[in-house]
Motif scaffolding. Structure first.
Motif, PDB file in Angstrom:
ATOM      1  N   LYS A  12       0.851  -1.186   0.000  1.00 16.62           N
ATOM      2  CA  LYS A  12       0.000   0.000   0.000  1.00 16.62           C
ATOM      3  C   LYS A  12       0.887   1.237   0.000  1.00 16.62           C
ATOM      4  CE  LYS A  12      -3.765  -2.214   2.478  1.00 16.62           C
ATOM      5  NZ  LYS A  12      -4.745  -2.277   1.448  1.00 16.62           N
ATOM      6  N   ILE A  13       0.439   2.238  -0.722  1.00 17.54           N
ATOM      7  CA  ILE A  13       1.125   3.519  -0.764  1.00 17.54           C
ATOM      8  C   ILE A  13       0.186   4.560  -0.162  1.00 17.54           C
ATOM      9  CG2 ILE A  13       2.099   5.309  -2.253  1.00 17.54           C
ATOM     10  CD1 ILE A  13       2.714   3.068  -4.274  1.00 17.54           C
ATOM     11  N   PHE A  14       0.605   5.175   0.935  1.00 15.84           N
ATOM     12  CA  PHE A  14      -0.177   6.221   1.583  1.00 15.84           C
ATOM     13  C   PHE A  14       0.389   7.571   1.162  1.00 15.84           C
ATOM     14  CE2 PHE A  14      -0.812   2.512   4.169  1.00 15.84           C
ATOM     15  CZ  PHE A  14      -2.139   2.588   4.545  1.00 15.84           C
ATOM     16  N   TYR A  15      -0.494   8.524   0.893  1.00 17.90           N
ATOM     17  CA  TYR A  15      -0.049   9.849   0.464  1.00 17.90           C
ATOM     18  C   TYR A  15      -1.113  10.883   0.799  1.00 17.90           C
ATOM     19  CZ  TYR A  15      -3.154   9.043  -3.459  1.00 17.90           C
ATOM     20  OH  TYR A  15      -4.270   8.797  -4.220  1.00 17.90           O
ATOM     21  N   ILE A  16      -0.704  12.145   0.786  1.00 12.74           N
ATOM     22  CA  ILE A  16      -1.610  13.257   1.057  1.00 12.74           C
ATOM     23  C   ILE A  16      -2.046  13.837  -0.282  1.00 12.74           C
ATOM     24  CG2 ILE A  16      -1.920  15.484   2.205  1.00 12.74           C
ATOM     25  CD1 ILE A  16      -1.232  13.162   4.134  1.00 12.74           C
ATOM     26  N   LYS A  17      -3.349  13.841  -0.497  1.00 10.70           N
ATOM     27  CA  LYS A  17      -3.928  14.368  -1.735  1.00 10.70           C
ATOM     28  C   LYS A  17      -4.480  15.762  -1.445  1.00 10.70           C
ATOM     29  CE  LYS A  17      -7.240  13.083  -5.306  1.00 10.70           C
ATOM     30  NZ  LYS A  17      -8.180  12.055  -5.747  1.00 10.70           N
ATOM     31  N   LYS A  30      -3.227   3.862  -2.145  1.00  8.52           N
ATOM     32  CA  LYS A  30      -3.325   3.022  -3.334  1.00  8.52           C
ATOM     33  C   LYS A  30      -2.857   1.638  -2.916  1.00  8.52           C
ATOM     34  CE  LYS A  30      -2.681   6.322  -7.039  1.00  8.52           C
ATOM     35  NZ  LYS A  30      -2.956   6.094  -8.432  1.00  8.52           N
ATOM     36  N   SER A  31      -3.497   0.601  -3.448  1.00  9.67           N
ATOM     37  CA  SER A  31      -3.152  -0.766  -3.090  1.00  9.67           C
ATOM     38  C   SER A  31      -2.711  -1.541  -4.317  1.00  9.67           C
ATOM     39  CB  SER A  31      -4.360  -1.469  -2.468  1.00  9.67           C
ATOM     40  OG  SER A  31      -4.778  -0.797  -1.318  1.00  9.67           O
ATOM     41  N   ASP A  40      -7.443   5.467  -6.350  1.00 11.53           N
ATOM     42  CA  ASP A  40      -7.351   6.115  -5.043  1.00 11.53           C
ATOM     43  C   ASP A  40      -8.499   5.707  -4.133  1.00 11.53           C
ATOM     44  OD1 ASP A  40      -5.203   7.532  -5.994  1.00 11.53           O
ATOM     45  OD2 ASP A  40      -6.362   9.302  -6.487  1.00 11.53           O
ATOM     46  N   GLN A  41      -8.172   5.481  -2.881  1.00 12.92           N
ATOM     47  CA  GLN A  41      -9.184   5.322  -1.846  1.00 12.92           C
ATOM     48  C   GLN A  41      -8.812   6.325  -0.758  1.00 12.92           C
ATOM     49  OE1 GLN A  41      -9.275   1.531   0.106  1.00 12.92           O
ATOM     50  NE2 GLN A  41     -10.991   2.104   1.413  1.00 12.92           N
ATOM     51  N   CYS A  42      -9.619   7.355  -0.618  1.00  7.92           N
ATOM     52  CA  CYS A  42      -9.320   8.383   0.373  1.00  7.92           C
ATOM     53  C   CYS A  42      -9.879   7.965   1.726  1.00  7.92           C
ATOM     54  CB  CYS A  42      -9.842   9.728  -0.093  1.00  7.92           C
ATOM     55  SG  CYS A  42      -8.878  10.320  -1.512  1.00  7.92           S
TER      56      CYS A  42
END
Length: 138
Positions: A12-17, A30-31, A40-42
């Motif tokens: 999984k990639i976690f990020y600030i949108k 994102k998985s 994207d899954q916010c």
């Protein structure tokens, strides 16, 4: 021995949108799936920044001896400290800062300076165990 073990991998990639209609920073993920990275899954609105420091075991006792945001060898990371800078979704009356405010997210992550605005902010942190960081001897 003909036994074969299969391990399922979760990536999984976690990020600030920052690109949404209301201009609210949002923590998203994102998985990795069988067809590549998923859409994207916010997860949470109002997350302005996220920093992670890894607890590194330098003597083999499975206890972190030091924390760093960029370990030379991830295989010796046994814990992770996660820091979130959370912001209110809207500006609040009476929270206008006269000057820019500085936040420290972690030991070596540096500081984050936010603009003089009417948003209320707070830092949240937790330390979690890195699962499967120490594999059993074969």
């Amino acid at each position: 021995n003909d036994a074969v073990e299969y391990w399922e991998i979760y990536a999984k990639i976690f990020y600030i949108k920052q690109e949404n209609a209301d201009d609210i920073p949002t923590l998203c993920v994102k998985s990795l799936g069988s067809d590549g990275m998923t859409r994207d899954q916010c997860l949470v609105e109002g997350i302005e920044d996220m920093q992670i420091e890894f607890g590194v075991d330098t003597n083999g006792d499975a206890v972190p001896n030091t924390y760093t945001p960029d370990p030379n060898d991830v295989s010796v990371a046994v814990t992770a400290r996660i820091y979130l800078l959370v912001r209110s979704l809207g500006e609040l009356v009476g929270t206008q800062n006269a000057n820019d405010k500085t936040y420290q997210l972690g030991l070596d992550a540096g500081t984050i300076t936010t603009a003089s605005d009417g948003y209320l902010r707070q830092i949240f942190s937790t330390t979690v165990l890195v699962r499967n960081s120490i594999l059993p001897a074969t």
